[in-house]
Design a protein around this motif. Structure first.
Motif, PDB file in Angstrom:
ATOM      1  N   ARG A   1      -3.792   0.921  -2.748  1.00  0.00           N
ATOM      2  CA  ARG A   1      -3.094  -0.010  -3.628  1.00  0.00           C
ATOM      3  C   ARG A   1      -3.235   0.416  -5.089  1.00  0.00           C
ATOM      4  N   MET A   2      -3.774   1.603  -5.309  1.00  0.00           N
ATOM      5  CA  MET A   2      -4.047   2.087  -6.666  1.00  0.00           C
ATOM      6  C   MET A   2      -3.076   3.182  -7.094  1.00  0.00           C
ATOM      7  N   GLY A   3      -2.144   3.526  -6.236  1.00  0.00           N
ATOM      8  CA  GLY A   3      -1.214   4.590  -6.557  1.00  0.00           C
ATOM      9  C   GLY A   3      -1.062   5.545  -5.395  1.00  0.00           C
ATOM     10  N   PRO A   4      -0.279   6.621  -5.573  1.00  0.00           N
ATOM     11  CA  PRO A   4      -0.038   7.568  -4.485  1.00  0.00           C
ATOM     12  C   PRO A   4      -1.335   8.171  -3.950  1.00  0.00           C
ATOM     13  N   ILE A   5      -1.318   8.489  -2.670  1.00  0.00           N
ATOM     14  CA  ILE A   5      -2.488   9.056  -2.011  1.00  0.00           C
ATOM     15  C   ILE A   5      -2.011  10.054  -0.970  1.00  0.00           C
ATOM     16  N   LYS A   6      -2.698  11.175  -0.829  1.00  0.00           N
ATOM     17  CA  LYS A   6      -2.285  12.212   0.103  1.00  0.00           C
ATOM     18  C   LYS A   6      -3.479  12.737   0.893  1.00  0.00           C
ATOM     19  N   LEU A   7      -3.247  12.956   2.182  1.00  0.00           N
ATOM     20  CA  LEU A   7      -4.247  13.637   2.991  1.00  0.00           C
ATOM     21  C   LEU A   7      -4.359  15.088   2.534  1.00  0.00           C
ATOM     22  N   ARG A   8      -5.527  15.641   2.702  1.00  0.00           N
ATOM     23  CA  ARG A   8      -5.740  17.036   2.355  1.00  0.00           C
ATOM     24  C   ARG A   8      -4.898  17.930   3.256  1.00  0.00           C
ATOM     25  N   LYS A   9      -4.356  18.994   2.685  1.00  0.00           N
ATOM     26  CA  LYS A   9      -3.602  19.957   3.477  1.00  0.00           C
ATOM     27  C   LYS A   9      -4.563  20.817   4.302  1.00  0.00           C
ATOM     28  N   PRO A  10      -4.103  21.304   5.452  1.00  0.00           N
ATOM     29  CA  PRO A  10      -4.967  22.182   6.250  1.00  0.00           C
ATOM     30  C   PRO A  10      -5.375  23.411   5.458  1.00  0.00           C
ATOM     31  N   ALA A  11      -6.593  23.851   5.684  1.00  0.00           N
ATOM     32  CA  ALA A  11      -7.082  25.062   5.016  1.00  0.00           C
ATOM     33  C   ALA A  11      -6.442  26.286   5.653  1.00  0.00           C
TER      34      ALA A  11
ATOM     35  N   VAL B   1      -4.524  10.539  11.630  1.00  0.00           N
ATOM     36  CA  VAL B   1      -5.275  10.056  10.479  1.00  0.00           C
ATOM     37  C   VAL B   1      -4.333   9.354   9.501  1.00  0.00           C
ATOM     38  N   LEU B   2      -4.782   8.245   8.956  1.00  0.00           N
ATOM     39  CA  LEU B   2      -4.010   7.480   7.973  1.00  0.00           C
ATOM     40  C   LEU B   2      -4.896   7.139   6.787  1.00  0.00           C
ATOM     41  N   VAL B   3      -4.337   7.249   5.581  1.00  0.00           N
ATOM     42  CA  VAL B   3      -4.986   6.747   4.376  1.00  0.00           C
ATOM     43  C   VAL B   3      -3.985   5.882   3.631  1.00  0.00           C
ATOM     44  N   ALA B   4      -4.476   4.852   2.977  1.00  0.00           N
ATOM     45  CA  ALA B   4      -3.598   3.934   2.244  1.00  0.00           C
ATOM     46  C   ALA B   4      -4.291   3.490   0.965  1.00  0.00           C
TER      47      ALA B   4
ATOM     48  N   TYR C   1       0.839  -1.198   0.000  1.00  0.00           N
ATOM     49  CA  TYR C   1       0.000   0.000   0.000  1.00  0.00           C
ATOM     50  C   TYR C   1       0.874   1.247   0.000  1.00  0.00           C
ATOM     51  N   GLU C   2       0.441   2.267  -0.715  1.00  0.00           N
ATOM     52  CA  GLU C   2       0.977   3.616  -0.555  1.00  0.00           C
ATOM     53  C   GLU C   2       0.271   4.218   0.661  1.00  0.00           C
ATOM     54  N   VAL C   3       1.024   4.846   1.559  1.00  0.00           N
ATOM     55  CA  VAL C   3       0.466   5.319   2.827  1.00  0.00           C
ATOM     56  C   VAL C   3       0.800   6.783   3.044  1.00  0.00           C
ATOM     57  N   ASP C   4      -0.176   7.527   3.541  1.00  0.00           N
ATOM     58  CA  ASP C   4       0.062   8.871   4.052  1.00  0.00           C
ATOM     59  C   ASP C   4      -0.622   8.962   5.408  1.00  0.00           C
ATOM     60  N   ALA C   5       0.076   9.514   6.382  1.00  0.00           N
ATOM     61  CA  ALA C   5      -0.478   9.570   7.737  1.00  0.00           C
ATOM     62  C   ALA C   5       0.117  10.762   8.473  1.00  0.00           C
ATOM     63  N   LYS C   6      -0.702  11.400   9.309  1.00  0.00           N
ATOM     64  CA  LYS C   6      -0.187  12.513  10.101  1.00  0.00           C
ATOM     65  C   LYS C   6      -1.142  12.857  11.236  1.00  0.00           C
ATOM     66  N   ARG C   7      -0.621  13.620  12.170  1.00  0.00           N
ATOM     67  CA  ARG C   7      -1.434  14.165  13.243  1.00  0.00           C
ATOM     68  C   ARG C   7      -2.098  15.447  12.749  1.00  0.00           C
ATOM     69  N   VAL C   8      -3.373  15.614  13.084  1.00  0.00           N
ATOM     70  CA  VAL C   8      -4.107  16.777  12.589  1.00  0.00           C
ATOM     71  C   VAL C   8      -4.808  17.493  13.732  1.00  0.00           C
TER      72      VAL C   8
END
Length: 354
Positions: free
Chosen positions: A191-201, A186-189, A164-171
């Motif tokens: 298997r379809m390619g890169p993935i990124k959590l939304r940046k803070p507004a 929060v973590l998102v993962a 899995y491609e993974v992005d995770a951080k404290r928000v």
């Protein structure tokens, strides 16, 4: 309010995953679903949530009534990947989502034994289901301290083993439009390619005023005639005097000496500045806990009215829709029951991916 979704309803974006192309094809199953906060946010983002699993029977009605998804009264430890797979349509992009109970990873966990499977095992069960199902997308949310403990490291290792491609951080939830100072991991993962959590507004955050000022005023102990959840807890005579003496954003130190409790007068009283306290109109609310309806357990006093916040106000500050139903029509509304549902919920929104 438009399409909205929470920190956990999150970053299905970047790389090969774009909400405009795929949201209508994503189908989700929500583990540890509770009253349906995460499911609500996913649905607001256009994702079809098919079922939620939880062991609390009190969540059955609100989950199904508000989300039109099937509530499964069953422990995740008893569920198999084969069972979960049957919920999805052929060809769907499968999302497995969940927020394992966070109590083992909270600040109270410092003295606990990580080898105690009864306390730590549910995140491992989530990992087991990911391994058995191999969904295209995975998302989880928990307290920030979860990253300090072995179950999270093992969960992350499972995702990496499965490529899995993974992005995770404290928000900070207030940075994503949720009107409270809640901190989560929060973590998102994918298997379809890169993935990124939304940046803070960038810019202004939503405040207590933005969220709840529109609700009808109440007195302590009163219930709104048009909304049984807009209900404020009664106050004892001394607590009514205390809240009248409280300033928005202030502490018990604003009170005259005769209103101060023995614990406030003690040397350790300085550590209790955020109990028996009012919120501030123009700031986000504090974290909504299971006791958020109680003036004496936190900064849960209304900014202006002489009472604690109502159950409806607590739910809205947790970012539930104004009309979210927590109890059946005609059933008595219990502070402890609804407070537990609200305080334990994943905030539904907003955190739509870019």
């Amino acid at each position: 309010m438009g399409v909205q979704t929470s920190a956990l309803t999150n970053g299905f974006t970047a790389g090969t995953i774009q909400p405009g192309d795929f949201c209508m094809k994503i189908e989700a199953v929500d583990l540890f679903c509770g009253v349906g906060g995460l499911t609500c946010g996913l649905r607001q983002a256009g994702i079809a949530v098919l079922a939620g699993y939880d062991i609390d029977p009190a969540c059955t009605y609100p989950y199904e009534e508000n989300n039109k998804a099937s509530f499964q009264l069953k422990s995740v430890s008893e569920v198999t990947g084969e069972e979960i797979a049957k919920w999805y349509s052929p060809g769907a992009i499968r999302l497995l989502a969940g927020c394992a109970p966070c109590q083992p990873f909270s600040t109270l966990a410092n003295t606990r034994d990580e080898k105690d499977e009864a306390k730590w095992g549910l995140l491992g069960e989530f990992a087991r289901l990911v391994r058995e199902l191999k969904p295209e997308l995975v998302t989880m949310e928990n307290v920030p301290r979860v990253t300090n403990h072995a179950p999270y490291r093992q969960f992350l290792e499972t995702l990496r083993e499965l490529e899995y491609e993974v992005d995770a951080k404290r928000v900070r939830c207030a940075d994503y439009g949720i009107p409270q100072e809640r901190r989560r991991f929060v973590l998102v993962a994918s298997r379809m390619g890169p993935i990124k959590l939304r940046k803070p507004a960038e810019g202004e955050y939503r405040t207590v005023r933005d969220a709840i000022q529109h609700l009808p005023p109440l007195a302590a102990g009163e219930t709104d005639r048009n909304d049984r959840l807009h209900k404020a807890r009664s106050l004892t005579p001394i607590n009514l005097e205390r809240i009248r003496a409280s300033k928005p954003g202030g502490t018990w130190e604003d009170w005259p000496q005769e209103l101060r409790a023995p614990c406030h007068r003690a040397a350790t009283g300085a550590s209790f500045r955020s109990v028996y306290a009012r919120m501030t109109w123009d700031r986000p609310a504090p974290t909504m806990t299971t006791q958020c309806f109680n003036f004496g357990t936190g900064r849960f006093g209304h900014p202006e009215q002489d009472r604690a916040i109502s159950l409806r106000e607590a739910a809205i500050l947790q970012s539930f829709p104004d009309d979210y139903r927590f109890s059946r029509p005609g059933d008595k509304v219990f502070f402890s029951s609804v407070g537990r549902m609200v305080g334990n919920a994943v905030p539904p929104g907003p955190m739509l991916p870019t």
